[in-house]
Write a protein that holds these residues in place. Structure first.
Motif: not given
Length: 319
Positions: A168-175, A199-207, A235-241
């Motif tokens: 998750e950390l690597c995915y969030d950083f690279h994307s 969608h589970p892959t569209m939470n961190n970067v879009p946020m 795990t990518t579903w859940f973003q604290r932000g």
């Protein structure tokens, strides 16, 4: 206990519980940030869950029924009626999803239909933020999903290898490094009042992009995640932000606490969004064990050309 919004709480003119939560929060935010709207929707108490719990499982606390983890049909019905009575102007709603299985799109369309019904003039769009980027591996999201769906062993290996904090950390950083600017541009072009990821892959970067757009415009744009998986979730579903995460079941509540380290104030157990047609049928059926309920079931079977006197088992499947 059931994590679904009870069918008896819905009528032909009412949306599902998940919509009531999302719409009220979006409408309240618009009231606070836009002077031209007349929306004064009252706050739904379940939007902020109590930290008091009574159930412990897998080392993670689950909400108690008494502390609003699950609301009664009467409470949900009252909240929806209040929302409908105090609705304001239309909203611009941006849903984030991709064609990786029908459940994500179905949930977005169900929520969108309720927005259109209860906020006439609302505009919405379903946006796939990854496919247009042209950046590997994100541009391959849809074809890769279709390939692995046809090869379950590959899917199983990929899912379990990626379902951890390190990935998750690597995915969030690279994307974020490679796709955030493109994502921000697409989101900003729609000028949303609220962004909803299904969608589970569209939470961190879009946020992250939504937060930057909010800062630029001087306007709060809430970002919500509606989890459409019921029994388990990546795990990518859940973003604290994010502003809120809406989960469909007690098991997913526990996963959100364990994997996402989400505070109670950002978690809502709302059930899965369902199509309005189901609510209509539930209203017509009423109590299925009553005489009127039995007569309605009989009429439905006759209408479908099924012998109403034979015992039946309905088998459903999904991905």
């Amino acid at each position: 206990q059931t994590a679904f919004v009870p069918a008896s709480s819905s009528s032909s003119s009412q949306p599902s519980g998940a919509f009531a939560y999302v719409a009220s929060a979006a409408a309240e935010n618009r009231e606070a940030t836009t002077s031209t709207t007349t929306t004064t929707t009252a706050s739904l108490s379940a939007a902020t869950l109590s930290s008091e719990v009574e159930i412990e499982a897998d080392g993670v606390a689950a909400p108690s029924d008494a502390e609003e983890g699950i609301r009664t049909p009467e409470e949900i019905k009252a909240a929806i009626e209040e929302l409908s009575e105090k609705k304001g102007g239309p909203l611009r709603v941006l849903f984030l999803s991709a064609d990786t299985g029908g459940g994500h799109r179905a949930s977005a369309e169900s929520l969108a239909a309720s927005f259109l019904k209860h906020y006439p003039g609302t505009e919405y769009e379903l946006l796939d933020v990854w496919s247009p980027t042209g950046i590997f591996p994100y541009r391959t999201l849809v074809p890769a999903y279709k390939h692995m769906s046809a090869h379950p062993a590959q899917w199983r290996i990929f899912y379990h290898l990626s379902n951890n904090l390190a990935y998750e950390l690597c995915y969030d950083f690279h994307s974020r490094l490679t796709c955030e600017k493109q994502t921000r541009k697409r989101i900003e072009a729609f000028r949303p009042d609220v962004v909803v990821s299904v969608h589970p892959t569209m939470n961190n970067v879009p946020m992250v992009s939504t937060r930057k757009i909010s800062k630029k415009l001087g306007k709060k744009i809430p970002f919500f995640t509606v989890v459409t998986d019921f029994g388990s979730a990546h795990t990518t579903w859940f973003q604290r932000g994010v502003d809120r995460v809406y989960v469909p079941s007690e098991r997913l509540w526990k996963l959100a606490k364990k994997r996402g380290r989400l505070p109670d104030s950002k978690l809502v157990m709302s059930g899965l969004p369902i199509r309005h047609d189901f609510a209509v049928q539930a209203e017509m059926l009423g109590d299925r064990t009553s005489q009127s309920g039995s007569e309605y079931q009989r009429s439905v079977r006759e209408g479908l050309g099924v012998d109403p006197d034979r015992r039946m088992v309905l088998v459903l499947g999904g991905g």
